[in-house]
Each structure stands twice: as structure tokens, then as C-alpha cells.
Design a protein around this motif. Structure first.
Motif, PDB file in Angstrom:
ATOM      1  N   GLU A 126      -2.103 -20.185   5.839  1.00  0.00           N
ATOM      2  CA  GLU A 126      -0.917 -20.386   6.672  1.00  0.00           C
ATOM      3  C   GLU A 126      -0.236 -19.041   6.890  1.00  0.00           C
ATOM      4  O   GLU A 126       0.847 -18.779   6.369  1.00  0.00           O
ATOM      5  CB  GLU A 126       0.057 -21.383   6.014  1.00  0.00           C
ATOM      6  N   LEU A 127      -0.915 -18.171   7.649  1.00  0.00           N
ATOM      7  CA  LEU A 127      -0.319 -16.875   7.995  1.00  0.00           C
ATOM      8  C   LEU A 127       0.343 -17.021   9.365  1.00  0.00           C
ATOM      9  O   LEU A 127      -0.342 -17.227  10.369  1.00  0.00           O
ATOM     10  CB  LEU A 127      -1.400 -15.793   7.993  1.00  0.00           C
ATOM     11  N   HIS A 128       1.662 -16.977   9.374  1.00  0.00           N
ATOM     12  CA  HIS A 128       2.425 -17.225  10.604  1.00  0.00           C
ATOM     13  C   HIS A 128       3.288 -16.004  10.930  1.00  0.00           C
ATOM     14  O   HIS A 128       3.884 -15.409  10.043  1.00  0.00           O
ATOM     15  CB  HIS A 128       3.322 -18.459  10.441  1.00  0.00           C
ATOM     16  N   ILE A 129       3.334 -15.675  12.230  1.00  0.00           N
ATOM     17  CA  ILE A 129       4.159 -14.556  12.682  1.00  0.00           C
ATOM     18  C   ILE A 129       5.248 -15.096  13.599  1.00  0.00           C
ATOM     19  O   ILE A 129       4.961 -15.816  14.568  1.00  0.00           O
ATOM     20  CB  ILE A 129       3.317 -13.509  13.465  1.00  0.00           C
ATOM     21  N   LEU A 130       6.481 -14.768  13.280  1.00  0.00           N
ATOM     22  CA  LEU A 130       7.614 -15.159  14.123  1.00  0.00           C
ATOM     23  C   LEU A 130       7.853 -14.059  15.146  1.00  0.00           C
ATOM     24  O   LEU A 130       7.708 -12.869  14.834  1.00  0.00           O
ATOM     25  CB  LEU A 130       8.863 -15.331  13.261  1.00  0.00           C
ATOM     26  N   VAL A 166      10.140  -9.028  18.818  1.00  0.00           N
ATOM     27  CA  VAL A 166      10.070  -8.351  17.531  1.00  0.00           C
ATOM     28  C   VAL A 166       9.267  -9.264  16.595  1.00  0.00           C
ATOM     29  O   VAL A 166       9.567 -10.454  16.477  1.00  0.00           O
ATOM     30  CB  VAL A 166      11.508  -8.143  16.989  1.00  0.00           C
ATOM     31  N   ALA A 167       8.219  -8.717  15.946  1.00  0.00           N
ATOM     32  CA  ALA A 167       7.300  -9.531  15.145  1.00  0.00           C
ATOM     33  C   ALA A 167       7.681  -9.514  13.668  1.00  0.00           C
ATOM     34  O   ALA A 167       7.847  -8.447  13.070  1.00  0.00           O
ATOM     35  CB  ALA A 167       5.875  -9.010  15.323  1.00  0.00           C
ATOM     36  N   VAL A 168       7.796 -10.704  13.091  1.00  0.00           N
ATOM     37  CA  VAL A 168       8.274 -10.855  11.708  1.00  0.00           C
ATOM     38  C   VAL A 168       7.315 -11.764  10.931  1.00  0.00           C
ATOM     39  O   VAL A 168       6.939 -12.835  11.429  1.00  0.00           O
ATOM     40  CB  VAL A 168       9.702 -11.466  11.717  1.00  0.00           C
ATOM     41  N   LEU A 169       6.935 -11.366   9.740  1.00  0.00           N
ATOM     42  CA  LEU A 169       6.065 -12.200   8.897  1.00  0.00           C
ATOM     43  C   LEU A 169       6.852 -13.403   8.381  1.00  0.00           C
ATOM     44  O   LEU A 169       7.860 -13.242   7.696  1.00  0.00           O
ATOM     45  CB  LEU A 169       5.536 -11.369   7.715  1.00  0.00           C
ATOM     46  N   ALA A 170       6.369 -14.618   8.701  1.00  0.00           N
ATOM     47  CA  ALA A 170       7.058 -15.849   8.287  1.00  0.00           C
ATOM     48  C   ALA A 170       6.728 -16.204   6.834  1.00  0.00           C
ATOM     49  O   ALA A 170       5.639 -15.893   6.348  1.00  0.00           O
ATOM     50  CB  ALA A 170       6.649 -17.005   9.196  1.00  0.00           C
ATOM     51  N   HIS A 171       7.658 -16.856   6.178  1.00  0.00           N
ATOM     52  CA  HIS A 171       7.490 -17.456   4.841  1.00  0.00           C
ATOM     53  C   HIS A 171       6.347 -16.864   4.003  1.00  0.00           C
ATOM     54  O   HIS A 171       5.341 -17.536   3.742  1.00  0.00           O
ATOM     55  CB  HIS A 171       7.314 -18.966   4.938  1.00  0.00           C
ATOM     56  N   PRO A 172       6.494 -15.609   3.544  1.00  0.00           N
ATOM     57  CA  PRO A 172       5.381 -14.961   2.827  1.00  0.00           C
ATOM     58  C   PRO A 172       4.895 -15.748   1.603  1.00  0.00           C
ATOM     59  O   PRO A 172       3.713 -15.665   1.250  1.00  0.00           O
ATOM     60  CB  PRO A 172       5.967 -13.603   2.411  1.00  0.00           C
ATOM     61  N   ALA A 211      -1.291  -7.959  -3.621  1.00  0.00           N
ATOM     62  CA  ALA A 211      -2.057  -8.334  -2.426  1.00  0.00           C
ATOM     63  C   ALA A 211      -1.124  -8.510  -1.230  1.00  0.00           C
ATOM     64  O   ALA A 211      -1.452  -8.122  -0.101  1.00  0.00           O
ATOM     65  CB  ALA A 211      -2.842  -9.619  -2.685  1.00  0.00           C
ATOM     66  N   LEU A 212       0.051  -9.072  -1.472  1.00  0.00           N
ATOM     67  CA  LEU A 212       1.006  -9.236  -0.367  1.00  0.00           C
ATOM     68  C   LEU A 212       1.487  -7.871   0.107  1.00  0.00           C
ATOM     69  O   LEU A 212       1.591  -7.616   1.312  1.00  0.00           O
ATOM     70  CB  LEU A 212       2.192 -10.112  -0.806  1.00  0.00           C
ATOM     71  N   ASP A 213       1.749  -6.996  -0.838  1.00  0.00           N
ATOM     72  CA  ASP A 213       2.183  -5.634  -0.512  1.00  0.00           C
ATOM     73  C   ASP A 213       1.142  -4.977   0.410  1.00  0.00           C
ATOM     74  O   ASP A 213       1.472  -4.414   1.459  1.00  0.00           O
ATOM     75  CB  ASP A 213       2.346  -4.850  -1.830  1.00  0.00           C
ATOM     76  N   ALA A 214      -0.140  -5.127   0.034  1.00  0.00           N
ATOM     77  CA  ALA A 214      -1.213  -4.520   0.837  1.00  0.00           C
ATOM     78  C   ALA A 214      -1.287  -5.153   2.224  1.00  0.00           C
ATOM     79  O   ALA A 214      -1.494  -4.461   3.231  1.00  0.00           O
ATOM     80  CB  ALA A 214      -2.548  -4.675   0.111  1.00  0.00           C
ATOM     81  N   LEU A 215      -1.095  -6.465   2.289  1.00  0.00           N
ATOM     82  CA  LEU A 215      -1.142  -7.146   3.591  1.00  0.00           C
ATOM     83  C   LEU A 215       0.004  -6.673   4.488  1.00  0.00           C
ATOM     84  O   LEU A 215      -0.197  -6.394   5.673  1.00  0.00           O
ATOM     85  CB  LEU A 215      -1.066  -8.671   3.399  1.00  0.00           C
ATOM     86  N   LEU A 265      -0.240  -5.031   8.134  1.00  0.00           N
ATOM     87  CA  LEU A 265       0.394  -5.628   9.319  1.00  0.00           C
ATOM     88  C   LEU A 265       1.378  -4.656   9.964  1.00  0.00           C
ATOM     89  O   LEU A 265       1.537  -4.622  11.178  1.00  0.00           O
ATOM     90  CB  LEU A 265       1.103  -6.942   8.947  1.00  0.00           C
ATOM     91  N   LYS A 266       2.014  -3.851   9.122  1.00  0.00           N
ATOM     92  CA  LYS A 266       2.965  -2.859   9.640  1.00  0.00           C
ATOM     93  C   LYS A 266       2.233  -1.874  10.573  1.00  0.00           C
ATOM     94  O   LYS A 266       2.755  -1.493  11.623  1.00  0.00           O
ATOM     95  CB  LYS A 266       3.632  -2.135   8.463  1.00  0.00           C
ATOM     96  N   VAL A 267       1.027  -1.497  10.181  1.00  0.00           N
ATOM     97  CA  VAL A 267       0.242  -0.558  11.002  1.00  0.00           C
ATOM     98  C   VAL A 267      -0.022  -1.141  12.398  1.00  0.00           C
ATOM     99  O   VAL A 267      -0.048  -0.429  13.387  1.00  0.00           O
ATOM    100  CB  VAL A 267      -1.099  -0.215  10.295  1.00  0.00           C
ATOM    101  N   VAL A 268      -0.182  -2.475  12.474  1.00  0.00           N
ATOM    102  CA  VAL A 268      -0.462  -3.077  13.785  1.00  0.00           C
ATOM    103  C   VAL A 268       0.801  -3.634  14.446  1.00  0.00           C
ATOM    104  O   VAL A 268       0.717  -4.427  15.381  1.00  0.00           O
ATOM    105  CB  VAL A 268      -1.566  -4.159  13.703  1.00  0.00           C
ATOM    106  N   GLY A 269       1.973  -3.240  13.955  1.00  0.00           N
ATOM    107  CA  GLY A 269       3.191  -3.544  14.721  1.00  0.00           C
ATOM    108  C   GLY A 269       4.173  -4.521  14.104  1.00  0.00           C
ATOM    109  O   GLY A 269       5.159  -4.890  14.745  1.00  0.00           O
ATOM    110  N   LEU A 270       3.928  -4.962  12.861  1.00  0.00           N
ATOM    111  CA  LEU A 270       4.913  -5.859  12.227  1.00  0.00           C
ATOM    112  C   LEU A 270       6.241  -5.125  12.035  1.00  0.00           C
ATOM    113  O   LEU A 270       6.258  -3.957  11.660  1.00  0.00           O
ATOM    114  CB  LEU A 270       4.396  -6.331  10.858  1.00  0.00           C
ATOM    115  N   GLN A 271       7.338  -5.820  12.309  1.00  0.00           N
ATOM    116  CA  GLN A 271       8.648  -5.174  12.219  1.00  0.00           C
ATOM    117  C   GLN A 271       9.596  -5.831  11.225  1.00  0.00           C
ATOM    118  O   GLN A 271      10.693  -5.327  10.988  1.00  0.00           O
ATOM    119  CB  GLN A 271       9.315  -5.200  13.602  1.00  0.00           C
TER     120      GLN A 271
END
Ligand code: AMP
Ligand code: ZN
Ligand code: FE
Ligand code: FE
Length: 287
Positions: A70-74, A183-189, A198-202, A206-212
Motif C-alpha cells: 500500500e504505497l500511496h502518494i498524495l 506537490v507530491a507527499v508520501l501517504a501514511h508511511p 528501510a523507510l529512510d532508504a525509500l 523517492l526524494k530523488v524522483v521528486g517527493l516533496q
């Protein structure tokens, strides 16, 4: 209160965009975002209702992407008339329709003989989301609750392997949001169920590809999880946001607008909306 993660009947929520916004206002929410799954069809109505209530409103979307169950991007501040977004939403609506047939066949095989008509009847004509199927399974006695239906049928390894629809990569999801001025935000980590490293690495990836940003405050986060997500936001220079993931009592009975579960949310930090507004303004200048 601020609530930046809300679903309506435009995806799998229980109330119309107007009703949902009015309910949020009554609950004490002063800044809201409607974030339906893979659609912006509720944004215009929700925005008008928010203006009428004097609320701050952010147009939003929640996109399910590959990687993790359940990887969701807001996406916040997306332009609802963006062509890129419309094409994206149309493709995923078609994939959802195809998934319905696969889901019925799979449920049939598991001994839960429900039909598309059953799903429609239980959901005011709606059939596109897993919660619609979960509600039907409960109504017809194949599960004791929506949660039970998810555990028994809709989040099993077999479901993910054989029934789940094609999803965009995280890069594509983020790119669509950003192309639509959002603006892209990682939902409910927490839903990723990853160890902190592992979350830190993810997040770094994601930041490299534009997560804000990262949804640090969420109905189902423990205070310790929230602290860790705030730490990640600081470490990677990301925004932090807050959201209840309200769907309505039939689908998620314990989750309330603005306040979350047993009042564990109730976020009033004005820096959240101010920073998000600034990021959206910058995104809009860029797009
Ligand atoms: P879909 O987009 O149709 O795949 O369905 C996603 C929706 O299912 C989201 O709103 C999730 O919150 C909901 N969902 C996922 N897992 C569960 C669960 N275990 N219990 C209740 N709802 C869930
Ligand atoms: Zn949902
Ligand atoms: Fe989600
Ligand atoms: Fe959601």
C-alpha cells in the motif's frame, strides 16, 4: 484543525464532496484537502463547498503506486483540468473496471459468491474500490466487518499476485502529480510496514524522483512513529503533513474528520498549511 486526507463518494468514501466538506467544517476543520483515489472528480464541488464554509481548501488526489503493498502518494494543489492528470485517471479507472471482474472471479473461487449487482446495490451504484467489495462481503455474510473482509480476501498474497490492477511506478505517480502543478507527499508511511532504516532508504529514493513531503501525522500513527516521520521530513528537507483518511463510518468507523481515532490527530500547526501553500505556489510557477 487541519485535515489533508479525506475521501468522498468520488472514490470509496461514504459522503458526497459537499456533504463531506460541510461535515468537516462542523467538526472544526479549518483547512481541508479532498484526496480521492486516482480521481479529481470531486474537487470542483468540494472546493465550492469549502469556500462557502470559509475553509482553506487544497485540491488533492491519492495515487496508489507499485512497491510495497500500500504505497500511496498524495498530490496537493493539482489542477483538476490538467490533461496529463485526466489521461492518467482515465487509464486507472479502466484498470479498476477490469479488476472488478477479476475480483469477482477470485471471490467466487474463495467461496464468496457475490455479483456486480450485489456490489452496486450495497454501494449506491459504486463498484470501483476494494472497500465497495468489502462492504458487500459484510452485507452478504461472507465477512464480519470491512476489516475482516480485507484480511480474509482483499489483502492476501494471492489477491496482490493475481487480482490487483497494474499500478504506476512511484516515479510515474510523482511525475503526474508534479506535471499537474501539484506537490507530491508520501501517504501514511506506517502502512508500508517497513523497518525505520528501510523507510529512510525509500524516502531518500523517492526524494530523488521528486517527493516533496511526508504525511507524518495520521490517524493510525503512534506518537513514536509520528516523531520518526517528522525526523525524516527534517533529514530530507521535506514538508510534513497531516490527515485522517476519513472515508465515513461504514468503511472506517473509528476514523473521524480532523480528530482521527479517539482524538489522536487534532493537528493545528499552521506551519503545515503555510508551507504547503508556498510549495504549491512554487509548483504552479514551475508548471
Ligand atoms: P483500492 O484503491 O480499491 O485498492 O482500495 C484502497 C482502499 O482500501 C483504501 O481506502 C484503503 O484505506 C482501504 N484499505 C486497504 N487495506 C484496508 C484494510 N485492511 N482495512 C480497511 N480498509 C483497507
Ligand atoms: Zn479509500
Ligand atoms: Fe491510502
Ligand atoms: Fe486515503
Amino acid at each position: 484543525m487541519i485535515d489533508l486526507h479525506i475521501h468522498t463518494t468520488c472514490s470509496d468514501g461514504q459522503f458526497s464532496p459537499e456533504e463531506t466538506i460541510r461535515m468537516a467544517h462542523q467538526a472544526g476543520v479549518t483547512a481541508a484537502a479532498v484526496t480521492d483515489h486516482d480521481t479529481v472528480s470531486g474537487i470542483v464541488a468540494a472546493s465550492a463547498a469549502a469556500v462557502a464554509c470559509g475553509m482553506t481548501f487544497f485540491p488533492g488526489i491519492e495515487i496508489s503506486v507499485q512497491g510495497g503493498k500500500e504505497l500511496h502518494i498524495l498530490g496537493y494543489g493539482v489542477h483538476p483540468d490538467s490533461d496529463v492528470l485526466h489521461q492518467f485517471c482515465a487509464k486507472h479507472a479502466a484498470d479498476r473496471t477490469e479488476r472488478c471482474g477479476k475480483m469477482l472471479a477470485y471471490l467466487q473461487k474463495k467461496g464468496a459468491a457475490i455479483t456486480l449487482e450485489d456490489v452496486r446495490r450495497c454501494n449506491q451504484g459504486k463498484t470501483s474500490g476494494r472497500p465497495h467489495f468489502a462492504r458487500t462481503l459484510v452485507e452478504l455474510g461472507y465477512a464480519s466487518s470491512v476489516q475482516d473482509a480485507f484480511e480474509k480476501y482483499l489483502t492476501t498474497p494471492e489477491f496482490y499476485a493475481r487480482v490487483e490492477r497494474p499500478k504506476p511506478t512511484p516515479e510515474e505517480g510523482i511525475r503526474v502529480i508534479r506535471s499537474a502543478g501539484g506537490v507530491a507527499v508520501l501517504a501514511h508511511p506506517h502502512q508500508l510496514k517497513l523497518e525505520n532504516d528501510a523507510l529512510d532508504a525509500l524516502v531518500a529514493k523517492l526524494k530523488v524522483v521528486g517527493l516533496q513531503g511526508i504525511e507524518a501525522y495520521y490517524s493510525r500513527h503512534t506518537p513514536e512513529q509520528t516523531q520518526f516521520y517528522l525526523h525524516l521530513a527534517e533529514k530530507y528537507d521535506l514538508l510534513y503533513t497531516c490527515g485522517s483518511d476519513f472515508h465515513g463510518p461504514v468503511i472506517k468507523p473509528e476514523i473521524h474528520l480532523g480528530t482521527g481515532i479517539d482524538k489522536n490527530l487534532c493537528v493545528t500547526d499552521a506551519a503545515i498549511t503555510a508551507r504547503l501553500q508556498a510549495a504549491i505556489a512554487a509548483a504552479s510557477r514551475r508548471s
